[in-house]
Motif scaffolding. Sequence first.
Motif, PDB file in Angstrom:
ATOM      1  N   PHE A  98       0.845  -1.188   0.000  1.00  0.00           N
ATOM      2  CA  PHE A  98       0.000   0.000   0.000  1.00  0.00           C
ATOM      3  C   PHE A  98       0.881   1.239   0.000  1.00  0.00           C
ATOM      4  N   MET A  99       0.385   2.310  -0.577  1.00  0.00           N
ATOM      5  CA  MET A  99       1.047   3.610  -0.435  1.00  0.00           C
ATOM      6  C   MET A  99      -0.012   4.700  -0.569  1.00  0.00           C
ATOM      7  N   HIS A 100       0.319   5.885  -0.073  1.00  0.00           N
ATOM      8  CA  HIS A 100      -0.503   7.071  -0.318  1.00  0.00           C
ATOM      9  C   HIS A 100       0.254   7.977  -1.279  1.00  0.00           C
ATOM     10  N   ILE A 101      -0.443   8.448  -2.306  1.00  0.00           N
ATOM     11  CA  ILE A 101       0.178   9.461  -3.159  1.00  0.00           C
ATOM     12  C   ILE A 101      -0.586  10.771  -2.981  1.00  0.00           C
ATOM     13  N   GLN A 102       0.146  11.889  -3.126  1.00  0.00           N
ATOM     14  CA  GLN A 102      -0.404  13.221  -2.867  1.00  0.00           C
ATOM     15  C   GLN A 102      -0.375  14.053  -4.134  1.00  0.00           C
ATOM     16  N   ASP A 103      -1.538  14.639  -4.464  1.00  0.00           N
ATOM     17  CA  ASP A 103      -1.601  15.601  -5.568  1.00  0.00           C
ATOM     18  C   ASP A 103      -2.071  16.942  -5.025  1.00  0.00           C
ATOM     19  N   LEU A 104      -2.495  17.832  -5.896  1.00  0.00           N
ATOM     20  CA  LEU A 104      -2.888  19.175  -5.460  1.00  0.00           C
ATOM     21  C   LEU A 104      -3.992  19.142  -4.410  1.00  0.00           C
ATOM     22  N   ASP A 105      -4.926  18.194  -4.547  1.00  0.00           N
ATOM     23  CA  ASP A 105      -6.107  18.185  -3.687  1.00  0.00           C
ATOM     24  C   ASP A 105      -5.895  17.476  -2.360  1.00  0.00           C
ATOM     25  N   GLY A 106      -4.924  16.591  -2.275  1.00  0.00           N
ATOM     26  CA  GLY A 106      -4.715  15.834  -1.041  1.00  0.00           C
ATOM     27  C   GLY A 106      -4.121  14.464  -1.334  1.00  0.00           C
ATOM     28  N   GLN A 107      -4.383  13.507  -0.449  1.00  0.00           N
ATOM     29  CA  GLN A 107      -3.792  12.169  -0.584  1.00  0.00           C
ATOM     30  C   GLN A 107      -4.861  11.125  -0.869  1.00  0.00           C
ATOM     31  N   ILE A 108      -4.462  10.076  -1.581  1.00  0.00           N
ATOM     32  CA  ILE A 108      -5.335   8.920  -1.814  1.00  0.00           C
ATOM     33  C   ILE A 108      -4.486   7.659  -1.741  1.00  0.00           C
ATOM     34  N   GLN A 109      -5.095   6.574  -1.239  1.00  0.00           N
ATOM     35  CA  GLN A 109      -4.367   5.324  -1.043  1.00  0.00           C
ATOM     36  C   GLN A 109      -4.311   4.514  -2.341  1.00  0.00           C
ATOM     37  N   ILE A 110      -3.208   3.793  -2.535  1.00  0.00           N
ATOM     38  CA  ILE A 110      -3.001   2.934  -3.701  1.00  0.00           C
ATOM     39  C   ILE A 110      -2.715   1.520  -3.212  1.00  0.00           C
ATOM     40  N   TYR A 111      -3.368   0.537  -3.819  1.00  0.00           N
ATOM     41  CA  TYR A 111      -3.102  -0.869  -3.510  1.00  0.00           C
ATOM     42  C   TYR A 111      -2.375  -1.481  -4.698  1.00  0.00           C
ATOM     43  N   VAL A 112      -1.199  -2.030  -4.446  1.00  0.00           N
ATOM     44  CA  VAL A 112      -0.334  -2.548  -5.512  1.00  0.00           C
ATOM     45  C   VAL A 112      -0.130  -4.052  -5.301  1.00  0.00           C
TER      46      VAL A 112
END
Length: 501
Positions: free
Chosen positions: A83-97
């Motif tokens: 799992f990881m969280h990535i951050q863009d302009l709006d905030g963070q979202i979790q990624i399942y790999v």
Amino acid sequence: MAEKNKAVQNKLSEQEKVRRQKMEDLRAMGVDPFGSAFKRTHRSGDIIPVYQEKTKEELEALQIPVTIAGRIMTKRRMGKAGFMHIQDLDGQIQIYVRKDTIGDDAYEIFKKNDLGDIVGIAGTLMKTDHGDLAVRAKEYTHLSKALRPLPEKFHGLTDTEERFRRRYVDLIMNPEAKKIAITRPRIIRAIQEYLDGQGLMEVETPVLQPILGGAAARPFVTHHNTLDMPFYLRIATELPLKRLIVGGLEGVYEIGRLFRNEGMDATHNPEFTTVEAYVAYSDLHGMMDLIEGLFRFVSQKVLGTTDVEYQGTMLHFGEPFKRVTMCEAIREKTGIDFKQEMSFEEAKALAAEHGIELEKKHNSVGHIISLFFEKYVEETIEQPTFVYEYPIEISPLAKKNAEDPRFTDRYELFICGHEYANAFSELNDPIDQRERFEKQLELRDLGDDEANEMDVDYVEALEYGMPPTGGVGLGIDRLVMLLTDQRTIREVLLFPHMKNK
């Protein structure tokens, strides 16, 4: 070159050396560590509000495709998944790999990625067993390698000076800094929308000025080689804008950067942004209405309310602003009535009694009135208050008050002890204006390096006839501080000026 690279390598921390090795490993795998363009379909802000409430089963059935990109902020791996969280302009979202979903090569890249790296993810929305919204990665794209580690998660950049020096890191680590950065242009757009709606036209005037005028301030001086003449970086936009009123444009405003070679503190930066507006056939009271309406409109537009909390004080922009003369305000606090006729010697004696020290440039009753206001009134004002009828000696561009020529039709707006706006019934008598400029020249001779110079062309412009006009200047940086509840101007400037290390 090899020696230079070796010297750089010797200065690197262990983490930085490891990251550079991973950069080379990516190259060996045929992956550009610094990537290329990546087409997104969504940002986190497009996904989370819409799908946060969906159940795991609903998302599984919908199979919603998304392609997002951002910076890795957290990462944990468990064998063949992670799992990881990535951050863009709006905030963070979790990624399942999962290795078996994205493939061996992409999973190897995922393993090599560090916190701070930037990646692109194509996949579908899902809910984790803990009920968190996430993207199940189907395609994993490395976009950019971070060669420096981010600050430690829980402390970030705790050194305030470093936060301002390295604003780019502050924006990554500090959601509040990013929120201010996004809110500021929204405030400026709201100001434009309001003034456009009042029938004013936005214009631009020169930053380089041959004559010092429009305010009392020390300038930055530069030199134009082709013309072989000195120029000032403008300290105000006032005089060019009033020339446009003479020209018949009737209602103009400019949002512009000004430059003053002065001290720096919580509310002052050497370059800052203001909006100045001038309206033909208006006056001081028209400018009160204009600015009161602006505060009401902008706070409602940007914050959704006219009740704004600033540093623990609830401000009510929806209610009528208080309006009081400077002499009334002083009398309320001290009992002294400076509206009475008074000699300079009498005023000096009052200043001495009240512990107010005079400098050489304080050579009039008007200057002493101003000093009394600064000492006894200014910091006591909380709710929005227009203080008007300023002494003529400290208002070289304002029209004399018709009932008492010792005072001018000028106001300043004070909120929580700070000045936010400065407005006049503009002086449109060219003979009076020339005399004011001449008095300013006398002050320069006495050592006042904030006094205006003689602007002959501006006097000539007034001789063509300027209609009665109201004018106002509003500090945008301070307004942003107010609406984002910030104590220092450096928080609302993306790149405040700093001393060299």
